[in-house]
Motif scaffolding. Sequence first.
Motif, short mmCIF file in Angstrom:
data_model
loop_
_atom_site.label_atom_id
_atom_site.label_comp_id
_atom_site.label_asym_id
_atom_site.label_seq_id
_atom_site.Cartn_x
_atom_site.Cartn_y
_atom_site.Cartn_z
N VAL A 174 34.61 56.85 54.41
CA VAL A 174 34.10 56.95 53.08
C VAL A 174 35.20 56.63 52.07
N TYR A 175 36.45 56.93 52.47
CA TYR A 175 37.54 56.75 51.51
C TYR A 175 38.23 55.40 51.70
N TRP A 176 38.32 54.96 52.95
CA TRP A 176 39.02 53.71 53.24
C TRP A 176 38.07 52.53 53.22
N LYS A 177 37.22 52.53 52.20
CA LYS A 177 36.33 51.39 51.99
C LYS A 177 37.18 50.12 51.84
N LEU A 178 36.65 49.00 52.26
CA LEU A 178 37.40 47.76 52.17
C LEU A 178 37.83 47.50 50.72
N GLU A 179 36.92 47.71 49.78
CA GLU A 179 37.28 47.43 48.38
C GLU A 179 38.29 48.45 47.85
N ALA A 180 38.25 49.67 48.39
CA ALA A 180 39.24 50.68 47.97
C ALA A 180 40.62 50.29 48.46
N MET A 181 40.69 49.82 49.70
CA MET A 181 41.96 49.38 50.25
C MET A 181 42.48 48.15 49.48
N LEU A 182 41.57 47.26 49.15
CA LEU A 182 41.98 46.07 48.39
C LEU A 182 42.46 46.45 47.00
N ALA A 183 41.75 47.37 46.36
CA ALA A 183 42.14 47.81 45.02
C ALA A 183 43.51 48.46 45.05
N PHE A 184 43.72 49.29 46.04
CA PHE A 184 45.02 49.94 46.22
C PHE A 184 46.11 48.89 46.39
N ALA A 185 45.84 47.92 47.25
CA ALA A 185 46.81 46.85 47.52
C ALA A 185 47.12 46.06 46.26
N MET A 186 46.10 45.74 45.50
CA MET A 186 46.30 44.90 44.32
C MET A 186 47.04 45.65 43.22
N LEU A 187 46.64 46.89 42.98
CA LEU A 187 47.30 47.66 41.92
C LEU A 187 48.72 48.06 42.31
N SER A 188 49.09 47.83 43.56
CA SER A 188 50.48 48.10 43.96
C SER A 188 51.38 46.92 43.64
N ILE A 189 50.77 45.79 43.27
CA ILE A 189 51.55 44.60 42.90
C ILE A 189 52.03 44.78 41.45
N PRO A 190 53.32 44.49 41.19
CA PRO A 190 53.81 44.66 39.82
C PRO A 190 52.98 43.86 38.81
N ALA A 191 52.82 44.40 37.61
CA ALA A 191 52.18 43.74 36.47
C ALA A 191 50.66 43.68 36.54
N THR A 192 50.05 44.32 37.54
CA THR A 192 48.58 44.29 37.61
C THR A 192 47.99 45.39 36.74
N LYS A 193 46.85 45.08 36.13
CA LYS A 193 46.18 46.04 35.25
C LYS A 193 44.74 46.30 35.64
N GLY A 194 44.18 45.50 36.56
CA GLY A 194 42.78 45.72 36.88
C GLY A 194 42.36 45.02 38.16
N PHE A 195 41.23 45.47 38.69
CA PHE A 195 40.67 44.93 39.93
C PHE A 195 39.16 44.97 39.81
N GLU A 196 38.50 43.92 40.24
CA GLU A 196 37.04 44.01 40.33
C GLU A 196 36.56 43.22 41.52
N ILE A 197 35.52 43.72 42.16
CA ILE A 197 34.96 43.06 43.33
C ILE A 197 33.55 42.58 42.99
N GLY A 198 33.24 41.37 43.46
CA GLY A 198 31.92 40.80 43.21
C GLY A 198 31.64 40.70 41.73
N SER A 199 30.51 41.25 41.33
CA SER A 199 30.12 41.18 39.93
C SER A 199 31.05 41.97 39.02
N GLY A 200 31.77 42.93 39.57
CA GLY A 200 32.78 43.67 38.83
C GLY A 200 32.27 44.31 37.56
N PHE A 201 33.06 44.18 36.49
CA PHE A 201 32.68 44.83 35.24
C PHE A 201 31.39 44.24 34.66
N SER A 202 31.07 42.98 35.03
CA SER A 202 29.84 42.41 34.49
C SER A 202 28.60 43.08 35.11
N ALA A 203 28.78 43.71 36.27
CA ALA A 203 27.67 44.45 36.89
C ALA A 203 27.16 45.55 35.99
#
Lengths: 374, 374, 374, 374
Positions: free
Chosen positions: D227-256
């Motif tokens: 429930v916690y290690w969802k693929l998108e959760a792992m991806l979000a964690f990975a992306m926000l660990s990259i310097p200078a990142t401010k956001g992550f969205e999957i698929g429709s993202g914020f437009s959803a």
Amino acid sequence: MASNFFGQIFRITTFGESHGPGIGVVIDGCPAGLALSEQDVNDQLVFRQPGKSIYTSPRKEGDTAEILSGLFEGKTTGAPIAIFIRNKEADSAPYEAIKELYRPGHANFTYLEKYGIFDYRGGGRASARETAARVAAGAVAKKLLKASNIECTAFVAEIGGIAIQEPDLSNLEEIRGKTYSSPIFCPDEAAAAKIMERISQIKEERDSLGGILACVIHAPVGLGEPVYWKLEAMLAFAMLSIPATKGFEIGSGFSATRMKGSEHNDAFDVDSAGRVHTATNFAGGTLGGISTGSPIYFKVAFKPTSSIKRAQQTVSLKGERATFQLPETARHDPCVAIRAVPVVEAMTALVLADALLMGRSSKFEDSVLPRSGA
Amino acid sequence: MASNFFGQIFRITTFGESHGPGIGVVIDGCPAGLALSEQDVNDQLVFRQPGKSIYTSPRKEGDTAEILSGLFEGKTTGAPIAIFIRNKEADSAPYEAIKELYRPGHANFTYLEKYGIFDYRGGGRASARETAARVAAGAVAKKLLKASNIECTAFVAEIGGIAIQEPDLSNLEEIRGKTYSSPIFCPDEAAAAKIMERISQIKEERDSLGGILACVIHAPVGLGEPVYWKLEAMLAFAMLSIPATKGFEIGSGFSATRMKGSEHNDAFDVDSAGRVHTATNFAGGTLGGISTGSPIYFKVAFKPTSSIKRAQQTVSLKGERATFQLPETARHDPCVAIRAVPVVEAMTALVLADALLMGRSSKFEDSVLPRSGA
Amino acid sequence: MASNFFGQIFRITTFGESHGPGIGVVIDGCPAGLALSEQDVNDQLVFRQPGKSIYTSPRKEGDTAEILSGLFEGKTTGAPIAIFIRNKEADSAPYEAIKELYRPGHANFTYLEKYGIFDYRGGGRASARETAARVAAGAVAKKLLKASNIECTAFVAEIGGIAIQEPDLSNLEEIRGKTYSSPIFCPDEAAAAKIMERISQIKEERDSLGGILACVIHAPVGLGEPVYWKLEAMLAFAMLSIPATKGFEIGSGFSATRMKGSEHNDAFDVDSAGRVHTATNFAGGTLGGISTGSPIYFKVAFKPTSSIKRAQQTVSLKGERATFQLPETARHDPCVAIRAVPVVEAMTALVLADALLMGRSSKFEDSVLPRSGA
Amino acid sequence: MASNFFGQIFRITTFGESHGPGIGVVIDGCPAGLALSEQDVNDQLVFRQPGKSIYTSPRKEGDTAEILSGLFEGKTTGAPIAIFIRNKEADSAPYEAIKELYRPGHANFTYLEKYGIFDYRGGGRASARETAARVAAGAVAKKLLKASNIECTAFVAEIGGIAIQEPDLSNLEEIRGKTYSSPIFCPDEAAAAKIMERISQIKEERDSLGGILACVIHAPVGLGEPVYWKLEAMLAFAMLSIPATKGFEIGSGFSATRMKGSEHNDAFDVDSAGRVHTATNFAGGTLGGISTGSPIYFKVAFKPTSSIKRAQQTVSLKGERATFQLPETARHDPCVAIRAVPVVEAMTALVLADALLMGRSSKFEDSVLPRSGA
């Protein structure tokens, strides 16, 4: 499966093979602000080095550590500390001759079954050479522990059935002094003499000996986490992860099984300063998995060195019976237990450093931030 | 610090106190599709239950498990399996009398120092009652292992110095049959008789005995992860996490320290079917931390039960010398080792289930997905 | 693979299905000595409860928590805190009709492919009901945080395209007051009115809406661990683990991508008390993954509720095209984002509690024991 | 607290500072038997290298990887793979001038508060140089994934507000070809031209731009752990660990958040081969945190480069207002997003490799050993 790491908060990950470019460790989780130098690490590596006497292997590894990261102006920064020890003298030729045979007492059979591939040169990843990385990491852990008044020392307690007289566990400095002035890390001079004689003899027999190491820790009350991460469970895990180990016991250990409860229970007492302690220490310094403040005392059993210069029955990788004969040029210790002394000490230090930092969130009051910042 | 969990992939987290609402476990990581019922769990819990004979504590816990999650139509779903065992008979009154005293051999001193608070009723979280959750989880692990032909059985090897004749390790079914038909989990009937006599006697003396448990595992080659998560390291960790344990040894164990390499090395041989194996098994079933396919064999030392009905010297929480006397109504085992047999077995099963799943990513070929899907 | 846990030091493991016996959580790693009661937990659960208005689902879950362990005399003991919420009203009948169909926007397709089995009753483990366990755990985390002056509050920032006017982030109490007095957790009364109208309309259309939640944290400088466990990385992980989430942004978020460095860089300034801070806060309260002391501010995107009462095209488990029609008796929220407010808040608190305890070993001086004990 | 690691089964630990001896990574958990060479790693590192065009920083890092362990005869052995990239050109002199100032948009303020010490030379551990280690590790992950037919590619989707025309997500090879032939990793040639013009202009302004990266993954159904290690959760964690990142969205993202359920729900359909799939892919390739088999598609927001050559207001370490001016000789990217393309791709590969191996124990049938061995 990631499995080359040890520790939760103060965590090490080691890498490297016996005959590859070198052996290394990354220490992740060391607090910032600790004074540290390559000399601190080399001072420990020298104890693991063979070649100082006939009682250990005549190889001259002459390990020197390069700290690749995590230091700035002589202090740790909170960033991971990577230490690399380049392999110097690595003659893989002798291993060519035996690469098609399963080695009795060695790991090539199981590695080949598990991984389908094995770096046979010097034992590859399964070589005891990996323990150099543990000793390097242990050097850092020890510096951290010292500031909290936590110390540990390991020593030879028995080799080939010749046992030492148990030292006074309350005087770590004395044990340490005697141990490190002995060519075989044995604090009892009389026993050491007998052991060295026994080792000379076993070398002539082209055979090897087993032995028992002991380790004493001075630490305050409160280290260790129930229920699974008991201090003794972490220590047992650490010790059985060292190559050639066959057993672990804390305090009274296996002899406790022949005692009565009325004999074994350590009565509580209070000293003139009002400090509660146990009058005896059969427990070996922990209760419920947590240190009591009394000396923590444990022993580790080492099997006799598997590499011996006698012909041994074995099977080839093709499944045919064969004779295993170690090449004359291969060099090995007549008793691995001796060289394991700094390794046992290093693994103990790593357990304690981890337990120390784990314990920082046990009490609510310790986990609360001061009002004026983090 | 989170420390009430065990395992990496097949992970358990246990909770609960001796005199609270109950004891429970969450099993996280059990593969989906395994047939499982509450009966499977209760079948194991019954072995841990006391009160069946005078040789164990007369309490009648009568534990029954409720599976709170993770099952659907009789099978696991891949979701966490929570098992709860409600505490039934929990009279906290006897503990009122002793709550102001440090209990010799118990954990209230260290818990109070570490946490500043202690649930003294029945030992709280430090009670051996926690092991019921381990046994429940072990029941699930065993079902998983059975499908891979991995089995283990624990038994009493020695109590109060009375040792059994070592059983034939190649016949697990026989050992298991004899063990579980014995009132004290001892597969050697003659030794069992002597042990039971000794226990009757020690009860009269209001004292307790220690003992040694053994455990044998039948498993294929390849279980265990180098370098730190060696199979024996995981087993040692598991065993030393059980209350009252003082030591662990695998294969030849401490006796290996008095052998020569030429005696101890297990020669490789090949049978008529072409299967490579070791001719002897001093190693105890692992090499380089990985199972060899030979029986894995280890022993665990238990101290004599700390709870005895004799007056003992102690100190009060206020720091004054006092006499500790267990209330007459408190009920305890004259030898905790006996009741620990199913606990040792359960912890072994948990280690093996974790090692089994860890091993699914050792080889590249096993980790690759079939072309037609995940 | 164990994956139902969250956190490293302050770790939760949740369990339970929508229509099973109940939902629960084990909190492992909460420091000892924290005052806690079931009321604390129930006070949070009530916010997650539906049925208070027509804007959320008309189900009356009426959740009440039972604390099964880890408390003694009103305080945490350092032992794991297990909380169980029994399922009350769970009519599985409606799900019988649709169990042979893949549900658009739901998890039964992927669960069936991954696990080969799916508890279709109410969505089983994939149900948003699991979030009750998160809210329960979050209640404990919040109590821990409060003592360190760390607070957070989540609220509705936009529903169906109707955005609120951004509140003053320096006044948490005001935001919280307005949010929790709103039937839809929306601190902007005018926007809330429009949103409620929009929701009424979408219900008539038998359709659903998406939305954006925001969360503000007041915390001192120093929370978060470089390089991978950056505070924003942990928050992003936590948020994307909540069902129905599609995006996360911190501070300026996606709008930062259209700014220049000279606009976006927050200049440092110093106030009259000598406290260094940033003059603006485009960063959203972290630099290099560590909190700056400014308000931490992030947003989470929620998709429109997948369960709608319209006919949808789908495929049966047998692979035939079919029409999916949710039974009339099934009850669902027209906008899941609303009920997710306490869930976002709880997950935030869990991240912060973990970060707080992780931070206890950052500095050497903090990790050293006082000379007089552990 | 150990925090420089990423992944559970396929785990990396990175180390090294910008101006120290070098940057490195230890990959622990890579299955044995995978063909791998230093060339594989260098082929990836070259993409991260600056200096190829005026659109990125003019530094010539010329990184070459040394594999220190874990390889034997061109294949992985199951042992940890350590990769070291020695720092070549590291002139710390320019940093002397600014070491006494807090750098706007940088981490020295928070590091100094958290650790009390900061290696200011080139940003030390907080430097984006650390991402070279991620790219090196990603190269290994990609080789592992390829065998399971899992591929991913990242690209520039928008810079300074100039967005690309979304590519056909079903054709990874085409996207990859166009991306890697573009000097700014942008698959849309027309947009790329405009972006490059914009970058030239911003350089003249001594300012910087932000941007959005996109990443597409082709993977079979079943990756990701509820429930916690969802693929998108792992991806979000990975992306926000990259310097200078401010956001992550999957698929429709914020437009959803502005869509209705009836629009957003992806209907299930079945193709002529009987394969179930979703007709649309607003979900972005996952349902319930598990991959659906459709392209996984996500975006990452990068802030404008913090290092700009304009005077900025700041405060000195002594707490006095000051002007921050980057030395002329310091070299920085006008838009960090561009050089982050291979980093996003590498982190994605690391998430996928971990998810792939995690998934090997989802089903009972996969976790069972074949009868004839491990």
